[in-house]
Design a protein around this motif. Sequence first.
Motif, mmCIF file in Angstrom:
data_model
loop_
_atom_site.group_PDB
_atom_site.id
_atom_site.type_symbol
_atom_site.label_atom_id
_atom_site.label_comp_id
_atom_site.label_asym_id
_atom_site.label_seq_id
_atom_site.Cartn_x
_atom_site.Cartn_y
_atom_site.Cartn_z
ATOM 1 N N SER A 171 0.829 -1.206 0.000
ATOM 2 C CA SER A 171 0.000 0.000 0.000
ATOM 3 C C SER A 171 0.863 1.255 0.000
ATOM 4 O O SER A 171 0.655 2.173 -0.806
ATOM 5 C CB SER A 171 -0.923 0.001 1.220
ATOM 6 O OG SER A 171 -1.692 1.185 1.259
ATOM 7 N N GLY B 193 2.876 1.322 -3.177
ATOM 8 C CA GLY B 193 2.005 1.602 -4.317
ATOM 9 C C GLY B 193 1.747 3.093 -4.482
ATOM 10 O O GLY B 193 1.731 3.613 -5.604
ATOM 11 N N SER B 194 1.546 3.791 -3.351
ATOM 12 C CA SER B 194 1.349 5.241 -3.403
ATOM 13 C C SER B 194 2.580 5.934 -3.966
ATOM 14 O O SER B 194 2.492 6.817 -4.827
ATOM 15 C CB SER B 194 1.044 5.779 -2.006
ATOM 16 O OG SER B 194 -0.115 5.190 -1.474
ATOM 17 N N HIS B 195 3.736 5.509 -3.476
ATOM 18 C CA HIS B 195 4.987 6.108 -3.928
ATOM 19 C C HIS B 195 5.231 5.837 -5.411
ATOM 20 O O HIS B 195 5.603 6.736 -6.173
ATOM 21 C CB HIS B 195 6.149 5.556 -3.089
ATOM 22 C CG HIS B 195 7.467 6.162 -3.414
ATOM 23 N ND1 HIS B 195 8.564 5.408 -3.726
ATOM 24 C CD2 HIS B 195 7.865 7.460 -3.498
ATOM 25 C CE1 HIS B 195 9.586 6.212 -3.986
ATOM 26 N NE2 HIS B 195 9.196 7.458 -3.844
ATOM 27 N N SER C 260 3.006 5.244 -7.669
ATOM 28 C CA SER C 260 2.026 6.002 -8.459
ATOM 29 C C SER C 260 2.522 7.421 -8.708
ATOM 30 O O SER C 260 2.408 7.958 -9.817
ATOM 31 C CB SER C 260 0.675 6.043 -7.734
ATOM 32 O OG SER C 260 0.142 4.752 -7.572
ATOM 33 N N ILE C 261 3.070 8.046 -7.658
ATOM 34 C CA ILE C 261 3.595 9.401 -7.789
ATOM 35 C C ILE C 261 4.806 9.420 -8.723
ATOM 36 O O ILE C 261 4.946 10.322 -9.564
ATOM 37 C CB ILE C 261 3.967 9.961 -6.406
ATOM 38 C CG1 ILE C 261 2.708 10.166 -5.567
ATOM 39 C CG2 ILE C 261 4.740 11.268 -6.532
ATOM 40 C CD1 ILE C 261 2.960 10.594 -4.154
ATOM 41 N N SER D 48 5.408 7.359 -11.185
ATOM 42 C CA SER D 48 4.915 7.164 -12.549
ATOM 43 C C SER D 48 4.349 8.457 -13.127
ATOM 44 O O SER D 48 4.599 8.798 -14.286
ATOM 45 C CB SER D 48 3.839 6.065 -12.573
ATOM 46 O OG SER D 48 4.352 4.843 -12.094
ATOM 47 N N LEU D 49 3.585 9.184 -12.304
ATOM 48 C CA LEU D 49 3.020 10.457 -12.761
ATOM 49 C C LEU D 49 4.121 11.467 -13.077
ATOM 50 O O LEU D 49 4.111 12.116 -14.127
ATOM 51 C CB LEU D 49 2.089 11.038 -11.691
ATOM 52 C CG LEU D 49 0.679 10.473 -11.604
ATOM 53 C CD1 LEU D 49 -0.009 10.977 -10.336
ATOM 54 C CD2 LEU D 49 -0.134 10.868 -12.833
ATOM 55 N N ASN E 291 -0.864 14.134 -6.431
ATOM 56 C CA ASN E 291 -0.104 13.603 -5.289
ATOM 57 C C ASN E 291 -0.910 13.518 -3.992
ATOM 58 O O ASN E 291 -0.902 12.484 -3.311
ATOM 59 C CB ASN E 291 1.165 14.431 -5.066
ATOM 60 C CG ASN E 291 2.213 14.167 -6.135
ATOM 61 O OD1 ASN E 291 2.010 13.353 -7.037
ATOM 62 N ND2 ASN E 291 3.326 14.863 -6.045
ATOM 63 N N VAL F 288 -3.451 10.637 -4.236
ATOM 64 C CA VAL F 288 -2.825 9.314 -4.218
ATOM 65 C C VAL F 288 -2.508 8.890 -2.796
ATOM 66 O O VAL F 288 -2.807 7.772 -2.371
ATOM 67 C CB VAL F 288 -1.542 9.307 -5.080
ATOM 68 C CG1 VAL F 288 -0.757 8.022 -4.870
ATOM 69 C CG2 VAL F 288 -1.892 9.466 -6.555
ATOM 70 N N TYR F 289 -1.914 9.804 -2.013
ATOM 71 C CA TYR F 289 -1.522 9.445 -0.649
ATOM 72 C C TYR F 289 -2.695 9.425 0.322
ATOM 73 O O TYR F 289 -2.745 8.589 1.220
ATOM 74 C CB TYR F 289 -0.421 10.375 -0.142
ATOM 75 C CG TYR F 289 0.947 9.753 -0.252
ATOM 76 C CD1 TYR F 289 1.423 8.893 0.731
ATOM 77 C CD2 TYR F 289 1.736 9.968 -1.369
ATOM 78 C CE1 TYR F 289 2.665 8.294 0.622
ATOM 79 C CE2 TYR F 289 2.987 9.376 -1.493
ATOM 80 C CZ TYR F 289 3.438 8.535 -0.492
ATOM 81 O OH TYR F 289 4.658 7.934 -0.611
ATOM 82 N N ARG G 268 -4.976 6.176 -0.477
ATOM 83 C CA ARG G 268 -4.369 4.860 -0.340
ATOM 84 C C ARG G 268 -3.731 4.622 1.020
ATOM 85 O O ARG G 268 -3.299 3.503 1.315
ATOM 86 C CB ARG G 268 -3.304 4.654 -1.427
ATOM 87 C CG ARG G 268 -3.848 4.630 -2.846
ATOM 88 C CD ARG G 268 -2.719 4.418 -3.836
ATOM 89 N NE ARG G 268 -2.035 3.156 -3.585
ATOM 90 C CZ ARG G 268 -2.343 2.013 -4.173
ATOM 91 N NH1 ARG G 268 -3.332 1.953 -5.026
ATOM 92 N NH2 ARG G 268 -1.661 0.905 -3.911
#
Length: 307
Positions: free
Chosen positions: A239, A242-244, A246-247, A249-250, A286, A289-290, A293
Amino acid sequence: MEPRNNTSISEFLLMEVTKNPELQTLIFSLFLSMYLVTVLGNLLIILAVSCDSHLHTPMYFFLANLSFTDICLSTTTIPKILVNIHTQNQSITYTGCLTQVCFVLVFASLDSCILSAMAYDRYVAICHPLKYTVIMNSGLCFLLLLLSLFISIVDALLHSLMLLHLSFCTDLEIPLFFCEVVQVIKLACSDTLINNILIYFASSIFGGIPVCGIIFSYAQIVPSVLRMPSAGRKYKAFSTCGSHLSIISLFYGTAFGVYISSAVSNSSKNSTVVSMIYTVVPQMMNPFVYSLRNRDMKGALRKLISI
């Protein structure tokens, strides 16, 4: 086409958002809304981390600084876009353009370094949990942040000072919504060899090292998580990671998109879409996302809002 000395340049022209007057109000409202969401969302993250003692850990320390950097990066570009849309004037002064180049480089580089520091934090937390509090102490966290800031400022100043030595032609239209170092260099009439070498060198060092650090960290993290016997620990680890991710990737996805688009396509439409995404989306997403999640962040935000 005769070059003219850079000291005689009064302004550059940025890309026009739309030539349709009927769409200008809509696009202005869209950019303004996204900017307000970006600032308010990241401010909530900073306040939540500051006010909740449970979040006074290295991971949230870096997250709060990432949120602050995102606010600064958005403020460097979006307000000027809004002014240009409102006044229907795409000009930006020579000094203003070089200043924007400098600050975009500072905060974009700082974003990259902080993301790398967050990856290292997750690596230590998951791969060396018993040594986590010893390794990731407050002194190291502040040192990593100060080192990231120093590197980012040095990188930005080098590029900005090198731009001062360039002479520009009469065609001063930048095919983006904001002044970006590569696009400004393309407008120069003088020799840009040193500038281009500096860009490739800085990109490989200041961009390559953080990316390699992130890849190395997750190459160690994934096997360690898969070896965890507890499903609950696996879920918690995936979890936060995954948040990290996602950021990451963005941020890197949109940044690379700008350069790939400008390199392989001359379409102003493609540049418009990509630069809009690069300017707004990562910084705006950002906080979502955090906060969506992360259970601890959700709890801290609820406490903050209920005060």
